[in-house]
Design a protein around this motif. Structure first.
Motif, mmCIF file in Angstrom:
data_model
loop_
_atom_site.group_PDB
_atom_site.id
_atom_site.type_symbol
_atom_site.label_atom_id
_atom_site.label_comp_id
_atom_site.label_asym_id
_atom_site.label_seq_id
_atom_site.Cartn_x
_atom_site.Cartn_y
_atom_site.Cartn_z
ATOM 1 N N THR A 173 0.837 -1.197 0.000
ATOM 2 C CA THR A 173 0.000 0.000 0.000
ATOM 3 C C THR A 173 0.874 1.249 0.000
ATOM 4 O O THR A 173 2.000 1.246 0.506
ATOM 5 N N LEU A 174 0.338 2.304 -0.575
ATOM 6 C CA LEU A 174 0.980 3.613 -0.563
ATOM 7 C C LEU A 174 -0.059 4.619 -0.096
ATOM 8 O O LEU A 174 -1.144 4.723 -0.675
ATOM 9 N N LYS A 175 0.268 5.368 0.979
ATOM 10 C CA LYS A 175 -0.671 6.325 1.554
ATOM 11 C C LYS A 175 0.052 7.632 1.872
ATOM 12 O O LYS A 175 1.257 7.651 2.112
ATOM 13 N N GLY A 176 -0.726 8.709 1.907
ATOM 14 C CA GLY A 176 -0.197 9.970 2.394
ATOM 15 C C GLY A 176 -0.223 9.990 3.911
ATOM 16 O O GLY A 176 -1.157 9.463 4.528
ATOM 17 N N THR B 238 -4.026 13.948 1.529
ATOM 18 C CA THR B 238 -4.383 13.185 0.344
ATOM 19 C C THR B 238 -3.148 12.776 -0.454
ATOM 20 O O THR B 238 -2.199 13.554 -0.610
ATOM 21 N N LEU B 239 -3.182 11.554 -0.956
ATOM 22 C CA LEU B 239 -2.146 11.099 -1.876
ATOM 23 C C LEU B 239 -2.519 11.546 -3.284
ATOM 24 O O LEU B 239 -3.640 11.313 -3.741
ATOM 25 N N VAL B 240 -1.587 12.190 -3.952
ATOM 26 C CA VAL B 240 -1.766 12.563 -5.358
ATOM 27 C C VAL B 240 -0.678 11.842 -6.148
ATOM 28 O O VAL B 240 0.512 12.008 -5.872
ATOM 29 N N ALA B 241 -1.091 11.009 -7.111
ATOM 30 C CA ALA B 241 -0.108 10.202 -7.835
ATOM 31 C C ALA B 241 -0.598 9.868 -9.233
ATOM 32 O O ALA B 241 -1.775 9.565 -9.439
ATOM 33 N N GLN B 242 0.315 9.921 -10.174
ATOM 34 C CA GLN B 242 0.021 9.466 -11.531
ATOM 35 C C GLN B 242 0.210 7.952 -11.581
ATOM 36 O O GLN B 242 1.181 7.420 -11.055
ATOM 37 N N ARG C 42 -6.255 10.693 -6.797
ATOM 38 C CA ARG C 42 -6.334 11.530 -5.609
ATOM 39 C C ARG C 42 -7.203 10.816 -4.591
ATOM 40 O O ARG C 42 -8.339 10.447 -4.893
ATOM 41 N N GLY C 43 -6.676 10.622 -3.401
ATOM 42 C CA GLY C 43 -7.426 9.924 -2.362
ATOM 43 C C GLY C 43 -6.522 9.555 -1.208
ATOM 44 O O GLY C 43 -5.398 10.065 -1.084
ATOM 45 N N ASP C 44 -6.983 8.648 -0.353
ATOM 46 C CA ASP C 44 -6.192 8.251 0.811
ATOM 47 C C ASP C 44 -5.003 7.382 0.441
ATOM 48 O O ASP C 44 -3.965 7.423 1.103
ATOM 49 N N GLY C 45 -5.160 6.540 -0.600
ATOM 50 C CA GLY C 45 -4.041 5.684 -0.952
ATOM 51 C C GLY C 45 -4.402 4.653 -1.999
ATOM 52 O O GLY C 45 -5.504 4.613 -2.525
ATOM 53 N N ILE C 46 -3.420 3.791 -2.271
ATOM 54 C CA ILE C 46 -3.552 2.742 -3.281
ATOM 55 C C ILE C 46 -3.081 1.428 -2.664
ATOM 56 O O ILE C 46 -2.069 1.384 -1.955
ATOM 57 N N CYS C 47 -3.823 0.363 -2.948
ATOM 58 C CA CYS C 47 -3.461 -0.976 -2.482
ATOM 59 C C CYS C 47 -3.271 -1.869 -3.707
ATOM 60 O O CYS C 47 -4.130 -1.916 -4.583
ATOM 61 N N VAL C 48 -2.133 -2.565 -3.757
ATOM 62 C CA VAL C 48 -1.873 -3.530 -4.832
ATOM 63 C C VAL C 48 -1.680 -4.891 -4.176
ATOM 64 O O VAL C 48 -0.787 -5.053 -3.337
ATOM 65 N N SER C 49 -2.526 -5.854 -4.540
ATOM 66 C CA SER C 49 -2.526 -7.133 -3.837
ATOM 67 C C SER C 49 -2.237 -8.304 -4.758
ATOM 68 O O SER C 49 -2.406 -8.228 -5.979
ATOM 69 N N THR C 50 -1.824 -9.401 -4.145
ATOM 70 C CA THR C 50 -1.681 -10.679 -4.817
ATOM 71 C C THR C 50 -3.027 -11.398 -4.808
ATOM 72 O O THR C 50 -3.956 -10.978 -4.106
ATOM 73 N N PRO C 51 -3.175 -12.510 -5.544
ATOM 74 C CA PRO C 51 -4.419 -13.282 -5.446
ATOM 75 C C PRO C 51 -4.700 -13.780 -4.027
ATOM 76 O O PRO C 51 -5.830 -13.667 -3.538
ATOM 77 N N SER C 52 -3.695 -14.325 -3.344
ATOM 78 C CA SER C 52 -3.927 -14.780 -1.970
ATOM 79 C C SER C 52 -4.206 -13.597 -1.048
ATOM 80 O O SER C 52 -4.996 -13.698 -0.102
ATOM 81 N N ILE D 263 3.608 3.809 -10.259
ATOM 82 C CA ILE D 263 2.965 4.865 -9.481
ATOM 83 C C ILE D 263 3.969 5.985 -9.248
ATOM 84 O O ILE D 263 5.063 5.746 -8.713
ATOM 85 N N TYR D 264 3.604 7.206 -9.666
ATOM 86 C CA TYR D 264 4.485 8.373 -9.528
ATOM 87 C C TYR D 264 3.801 9.407 -8.634
ATOM 88 O O TYR D 264 2.956 10.184 -9.116
ATOM 89 N N PRO D 265 4.122 9.442 -7.356
ATOM 90 C CA PRO D 265 3.486 10.441 -6.480
ATOM 91 C C PRO D 265 4.020 11.837 -6.754
ATOM 92 O O PRO D 265 5.167 11.996 -7.204
ATOM 93 N N ASN D 266 3.178 12.829 -6.507
ATOM 94 C CA ASN D 266 3.668 14.204 -6.583
ATOM 95 C C ASN D 266 4.832 14.385 -5.617
ATOM 96 O O ASN D 266 4.871 13.776 -4.539
ATOM 97 N N GLN D 267 5.757 15.197 -5.993
ATOM 98 C CA GLN D 267 6.943 15.395 -5.168
ATOM 99 C C GLN D 267 6.596 16.102 -3.856
ATOM 100 O O GLN D 267 5.548 16.742 -3.719
#
Length: 267
Positions: free
Chosen positions: A129-132, A136-140, A152-162, A213-217
């Motif tokens: 996961t990536l969170k601010g 707010t997290l801003v990321a391309q 734009r939001g709280d964050g992003i979650c990238v998961s495996t199948p399990s 994922i490229y977050p704003n600096q």
């Protein structure tokens, strides 16, 4: 057979670990903390995550077995009162070399984290996961090197199948069978209005596809890799894809994935 045991640290798990050592000694198993063939996780799913990351550099040569003592053991095949049966089946493999254990392999997530201070590569069993930290997290987000959306939001979650049955499920993501080699991107409280738009739905990427994922600096961010938390304030980008490695579980009796799902969420 070379083995190692990690337990959750509570009284029951510690007692079961000691019981396992005693039974294993009777079968002439050898404790090996460096390069075991089998790693026994006694506790819950958090204990299995800890076991995975403890031996992450030896993943191709190790199989894991979970013993459940907590409230939810999605990675666990065995209950606390079944150690003798487990040892018996493990011993049968050790003595007869018939390999009665079925080795089940689950996909992993590979992460490449690019920071101003350097680049590191990691693998996750459940999710990243990536969170601010303060807002707010801003990321391309790019998919296969092509621009996809500005998140734009709280964050992003990238998961495996399990891992799709863990945090991803609480975000409204789909549960994915581990035979499908894929990663899933789920949004954490995304902002959607007249000004800001995101996809607003989970995305499933197959093997050989990549998400960048490229977050704003100048954002203070928080990265999690399973149970590991990494504060970051110089992040450039994170690349996510299905790992070439897989985790192996030794199954000494059948326990289908959908039976696990039913047991965890419907019973």
């Amino acid at each position: 057979m070379r083995y190692y045991v990690l337990d959750r640290g509570d009284q029951l798990s510690a007692e079961l670990a000691e019981q396992f050592h005693q039974l294993a000694a009777q079968r002439h198993f050898v404790i090996d903390a460096v390069s075991p063939e089998i790693v026994i996780s006694i506790g819950g799913d958090g204990t299995m995550l800890h076991a995975f990351h403890t031996f992450v550099n030896h993943i191709p040569n190790i199989a894991f077995v979970g013993v459940h003592t907590g409230h939810l053991g999605f990675y666990s095949d065995w209950k606390s009162d079944e150690l003798a049966q487990l040892i018996e089946l493990m011993s049968h493999d050790f003595i007869s070399a018939e390999n009665t254990a079925r080795i089940v392999k689950y996909p992993l997530l590979e992460l490449t984290i690019h920071k101003k201070s350097g680049t590191t590569t990691h693998v996750a069993l459940n999710e990243f996961t990536l969170k601010g930290v303060y807002g707010t997290l801003v990321a391309q987000i790019d998919i296969n090197q092509a621009s996809f959306e500005m998140f734009r939001g709280d964050g992003i979650c990238v998961s495996t199948p399990s891992g799709s049955t863990a945090y991803n499920k609480s975000l409204g993501g789909a549960m994915v069978h581990p035979s499908i080699e894929a990663i899933q991107i789920a949004e954490i409280a995304s902002i959607n209005n007249r000004v800001y738009r995101t996809m607003g739905a989970p995305l499933l990427l197959p093997k050989h596809h990549e998400c960048n994922i490229y977050p704003n600096q100048d954002q203070r961010l928080l990265i999690t890799i399973d149970h590991i938390v990494l504060p970051v304030d110089d992040l450039i980008s994170v690349s996510c894809k299905v790992s070439e490695q897989k985790i192996s579980f030794a199954r000494y009796r059948p326990y289908p994935f959908w039976d696990r799902v039913k047991s965890a969420f419907l019973r």
